[in-house]
Each structure stands twice: as C-alpha cells, then as structure tokens.
Design an enzyme around this catalytic site. Structure first.
Site, PDB file in Angstrom:
ATOM      1  N   GLU A   1      33.984  40.865  -7.012  1.00 46.44           N
ATOM      2  CA  GLU A   1      34.026  41.426  -8.361  1.00 46.44           C
ATOM      3  C   GLU A   1      33.102  42.644  -8.464  1.00 46.44           C
ATOM      4  O   GLU A   1      33.443  43.633  -9.115  1.00 46.44           O
ATOM      5  CB  GLU A   1      33.636  40.378  -9.398  1.00 46.44           C
ATOM      6  CG  GLU A   1      33.841  40.839 -10.821  1.00 46.44           C
ATOM      7  CD  GLU A   1      33.643  39.746 -11.867  1.00 46.44           C
ATOM      8  OE1 GLU A   1      33.986  39.996 -13.040  1.00 46.44           O
ATOM      9  OE2 GLU A   1      33.160  38.648 -11.508  1.00 46.44           O
TER      10      GLU A   1
ATOM     11  N   HIS B   1      31.587  26.796 -15.213  1.00 45.43           N
ATOM     12  CA  HIS B   1      32.923  27.393 -15.146  1.00 45.43           C
ATOM     13  C   HIS B   1      33.926  26.455 -15.813  1.00 45.43           C
ATOM     14  O   HIS B   1      34.232  25.382 -15.290  1.00 45.43           O
ATOM     15  CB  HIS B   1      33.293  27.642 -13.691  1.00 45.43           C
ATOM     16  CG  HIS B   1      34.541  28.439 -13.514  1.00 45.43           C
ATOM     17  ND1 HIS B   1      35.340  28.856 -14.569  1.00 45.43           N
ATOM     18  CD2 HIS B   1      35.154  28.904 -12.388  1.00 45.43           C
ATOM     19  CE1 HIS B   1      36.373  29.534 -14.100  1.00 45.43           C
ATOM     20  NE2 HIS B   1      36.280  29.579 -12.780  1.00 45.43           N
TER      21      HIS B   1
ATOM     22  N   HIS C   1      33.551  37.668 -14.478  1.00 44.18           N
ATOM     23  CA  HIS C   1      34.037  36.341 -14.090  1.00 44.18           C
ATOM     24  C   HIS C   1      32.869  35.574 -13.484  1.00 44.18           C
ATOM     25  O   HIS C   1      32.657  34.415 -13.825  1.00 44.18           O
ATOM     26  CB  HIS C   1      35.200  36.478 -13.109  1.00 44.18           C
ATOM     27  CG  HIS C   1      35.890  35.185 -12.824  1.00 44.18           C
ATOM     28  ND1 HIS C   1      36.399  34.377 -13.820  1.00 44.18           N
ATOM     29  CD2 HIS C   1      36.154  34.548 -11.654  1.00 44.18           C
ATOM     30  CE1 HIS C   1      36.953  33.303 -13.278  1.00 44.18           C
ATOM     31  NE2 HIS C   1      36.806  33.375 -11.963  1.00 44.18           N
TER      32      HIS C   1
ATOM     33  N   CYS D   1      41.928  29.906 -13.427  1.00 48.41           N
ATOM     34  CA  CYS D   1      40.738  30.388 -14.129  1.00 48.41           C
ATOM     35  C   CYS D   1      40.975  31.658 -14.929  1.00 48.41           C
ATOM     36  O   CYS D   1      40.080  32.124 -15.632  1.00 48.41           O
ATOM     37  CB  CYS D   1      39.618  30.610 -13.127  1.00 48.41           C
ATOM     38  SG  CYS D   1      39.365  29.208 -12.031  1.00 48.41           S
TER      39      CYS D   1
ATOM     40  N   PHE E   1      42.428  31.183  -9.058  1.00 51.80           N
ATOM     41  CA  PHE E   1      43.104  30.749  -7.843  1.00 51.80           C
ATOM     42  C   PHE E   1      44.582  31.139  -7.933  1.00 51.80           C
ATOM     43  O   PHE E   1      45.188  31.086  -8.991  1.00 51.80           O
ATOM     44  CB  PHE E   1      43.009  29.231  -7.683  1.00 51.80           C
ATOM     45  CG  PHE E   1      41.664  28.735  -7.204  1.00 51.80           C
ATOM     46  CD1 PHE E   1      40.669  29.610  -6.819  1.00 51.80           C
ATOM     47  CD2 PHE E   1      41.415  27.369  -7.126  1.00 51.80           C
ATOM     48  CE1 PHE E   1      39.440  29.149  -6.372  1.00 51.80           C
ATOM     49  CE2 PHE E   1      40.187  26.893  -6.678  1.00 51.80           C
ATOM     50  CZ  PHE E   1      39.201  27.775  -6.306  1.00 51.80           C
TER      51      PHE E   1
ATOM     52  N   LYS F   1      28.588  32.273 -17.367  1.00 48.10           N
ATOM     53  CA  LYS F   1      28.785  31.013 -16.625  1.00 48.10           C
ATOM     54  C   LYS F   1      27.456  30.469 -16.112  1.00 48.10           C
ATOM     55  O   LYS F   1      27.367  29.291 -15.745  1.00 48.10           O
ATOM     56  CB  LYS F   1      29.769  31.215 -15.469  1.00 48.10           C
ATOM     57  CG  LYS F   1      31.220  31.376 -15.898  1.00 48.10           C
ATOM     58  CD  LYS F   1      32.146  31.465 -14.696  1.00 48.10           C
ATOM     59  CE  LYS F   1      33.603  31.606 -15.093  1.00 48.10           C
ATOM     60  NZ  LYS F   1      33.923  32.921 -15.682  1.00 48.10           N
TER      61      LYS F   1
END
Length: 415
Positions: free
Chosen positions: A312, A338, A301, A162, A397, A333
C-alpha cells in the site's frame, strides 16, 4: 443525465471501541485500543489469543428475544448501526421506491454455520434450526435493514472480502449520482471471531499471534506480523445533495470519487508494487476531478501484515509522487483491528469525521519504523488539522481494491 452531487447525512457504528458513532469517534480521538483477550469462545488451545471484540452489546436492549433470534450477530450489528444512522431521516416522507440499501459482509453468519453444524452432526441434519439459512446468509443484514426502514429500491450485498464495505459505499454513491436513487443506506458488517474462522486465518498465517494488545495490530511498524480480527458494523446514509438541502439535513461530508479495481494476480497476496490499489486510487481521483496534491489524508487499509502495508505504501508513492511524503496516512485498524467486510465502512465514517472536525487519527502503538513504510503514518498521536480532501482505501483477498474520495463540506458552497 448529468452527474449529481452526493453527501453523507447519517452515520451509525458498532465497533470494538464504541457502540455508537460518538463513542467510536471519541475512542479514535483518545487513541483507544479495542484489542483484548478473546471471550467469544475458549481460545486456550489456539495460537491466537487476541481479537478486537465489540463490548457490552446486548441484543435485548434493541429487540425482543424472538426478534433477536431471527438475526445473526452480524445482522444485529448492522441493524443497530442503521437505526442510529437514520435518526432524523423522515422515513414516512420519502419516496421509498427511490431509496435503497447496500450492506456488505465478507463472511456473514459464520458463528451460526459452526453452531448448526454441531447441532446437525449430533441430532441429525433435519434437526438444524429453521432459522439457520435465513440468518446465516451474507445478504440478510441488508435485507433486515431494508425491512426496518421500508426502503424498496435496490437492496444488495457486495461480497468482496475486506473491500466490501468500501465497495458498498462507492456503489451507493454512484447509484445516487447517476440518478437511480435519492437516498441509500450503505456500509458493512462482520462477526467472525469464531473458532473455525480464527483457525482458518491462523492456518494461513494471516493473524498476529502476539499476546500483547499494544503490539498486535501495529500497521507500518517493522515488527508487524499479522492482523487482529475485529468485528462490528459501519452504516452511512448517502443522499443526493438537493434532496438533503430541501429537508434541512445536517451534512457531514461530500463523496466526490470512487475507484475499484482487481489485481487479477493471487488469492491472498497483493500484486507487486501495489499495482491494483494504485489503480483504484487513480480512478477515484479521476472520478472526482481531484489532483493528487489536493489530498491531505488517507485512511489506509493498513492491516499490519508485512505484504499489505509495504504494498500500500508503494501504491501511494506511485499515485501521489513527491506529495506522498507531504500527505498524512494513518491506519485506524491499530485501534479497531480488522473488521473485514465492515472495515471500509467504519473507516469511511472515520474519514468523514476527520474532514468535519479537522482531526486526523493516529496510528497507535507505532514503535519501530520500517524503512519500506516511510510515509507520515501519524504515529501515536492524532492531529488537529483542517483537511479538504481525504481518501479511504480497502484491499481484499481475491485482489479486490476500492478507494473512496471524500471532501470537506462547506455550507458556503451551497448557500
């Protein structure tokens, strides 16, 4: 060689809220939601019923049937977005050896892999399509963009889950800044709304199982329970400043800093207290010579998972201190879902347009505050606000973290 200045001179996008940059940005300003029932396959037997699909994208409006067959859906998105981004760029007047491509994809042609497995298992493995490998591999979007433009410089594909789209933009920025190229096409693309992909993310409990589009992708909300899979592409043209000015390019924003780090902690969970994300932001600020209290907005994010949004938020507090409560931090998002490897690129585009137009996007469908996520997430309604510096974060990830720092472009600075 001294560091050179780098600006954004072209944008292209295919997203769940629009098939061009203008449509997508209008969708952001309207607070549009691109999430709906899955139509890419029969989701009747699956726990997840919703996704953020690209709508009304017809490959035959862009290519012949034979040309379209030679590109996976993720590559089609990337090339369509690149075509939009390079409008106005004089391809025949460039030193093509000094122009390159960096386009990320986290998963690549997942639908092609699934389809060809079924074909091979039924007909025999030597009967799979001769286009299977060259259309499914992640780097082919970058390769096809290079073929379309004729760019002969570095052509590469960061595969960092991502964070990939942001890594592509940041790496391209450094490549120009350090003197290796004059122009770079960069960004990310993804098309992973497939039975196996969705099943895999469902099995690891990453996806929201909400059947209400308005309560599925809800970043920073106390009731968040997973992300919504999206698809699409974001492509930016980065250019060395003097090169752009000489040709009279319209400059959208300036890229001033980039930070990348690794959690080195866990396959999927972020490091405690968002340490890796904090480090990426710190590096980006130092890279751009910008103080934390100069940053007005962060495109987070913000995936809508419990761990990401809390981590975050902690990371932003650690980096910005008391200023964290004064800056604005929203997650687009909430509108697009996403888009994995495309997310950072599309969000970099939205961040650049926020600077250009003086408009801060909202986090839509925000309803129940979370005491842990207590920053200004610009709930439900965007704001007309002139901002000078803005940051876009991506966390992937594998512990991959990337932060891009952009600055509002002022004509007076150059003229």
């Amino acid at each position: 060689m001294s560091k050179r200045r780098v600006v954004i001179t072209g944008l292209g996008a295919v997203t769940p809220i629009g098939n061009t940059v203008a449509e997508s940005w209008d969708g952001v300003r309207a607070g549009a939601c691109g999430i709906g029932p899955i139509t890419r396959y029969d989701a009747g037997n699956g726990k997840v019923k919703l996704a953020a699909e690209v709508k009304d994208f017809d490959p035959l409006a862009h290519w012949s049937k034979a040309e379209a067959k030679r590109m996976g859906r993720f590559t089609q998105f990337a090339v369509a977005a690149a075509r939009e981004a390079v409008q106005g760029l004089p391809l025949d007047g460039l030193d093509l050896d000094r122009c390159g491509v960096m386009v990320s994809s986290g998963i690549g042609g997942q639908n092609i892999i699934e389809e060809e497995y079924v074909r091979g298992s039924q007909r025999g493995w030597d009967k799979v399509s001769p286009f299977y490998i060259p259309t499914a591999i992640c780097n082919m979007a970058a390769g096809q963009v290079a073929i379309y433009t004729g760019f002969r410089g570095m052509c590469t594909c960061p595969v960092t889950a991502c964070a990939g789209g942001s890594n592509a933009v940041g790496d391209a920025f450094r490549y120009i800044r350090d003197g290796y190229a004059e122009v770079m096409i960069c960004g990310g693309t993804e098309s992973s709304i497939t039975p196996l992909s969705m099943g895999g993310f469902t099995a690891m409990k990453a996806l929201s199982q909400s059947e209400d589009p308005n309560r599925a992708s809800i970043p920073f909300d106390l009731e968040r329970n997973g992300f919504v899979m999206g698809e699409g592409a974001g492509i930016l043209v980065l250019e060395e400043l003097e090169h752009a000015v000489r040709r009279g390019a319209a400059i959208v924003a300036e890229v001033v800093g980039y930070g990348a780090s690794c959690d080195a902690y866990h396959m999927t969970a972020p490091a405690p207290e968002g340490r890796g994300g904090a480090k990426a932001m710190e590096i980006a600020l130092a890279d751009g010579g910008v103080k934390g209290d100069q940053v007005d907005y962060i495109n987070a994010h913000g995936t809508s998972t419990p761990l990401n949004d809390a981590g975050e938020t902690e990371a932003v507090k650690a980096v910005f201190g008391e200023h964290a409560y004064r800056l604005m931090m929203s997650s687009t998002k909430s509108m697009t879902g996403h888009m994995l490897g495309a997310a950072g690129a599309v969000e970099a585009i939205f961040t650049a347009l926020a600077l250009r137009d003086g408009y801060v996007p909202a986090t839509i469908h925000y309803q129940t505050p979370d005491p842990v996520c207590d920053l200004d997430v610009v709930p439900n309604q965007g704001r007309e606000r002139e901002i000078q510096y803005a940051m876009s974060n991506s966390l992937g990830f594998g512990g991959h973290n990337a932060s891009i720092l952009l600055k509002r472009w002022e004509e007076s600075e150059w003229s």
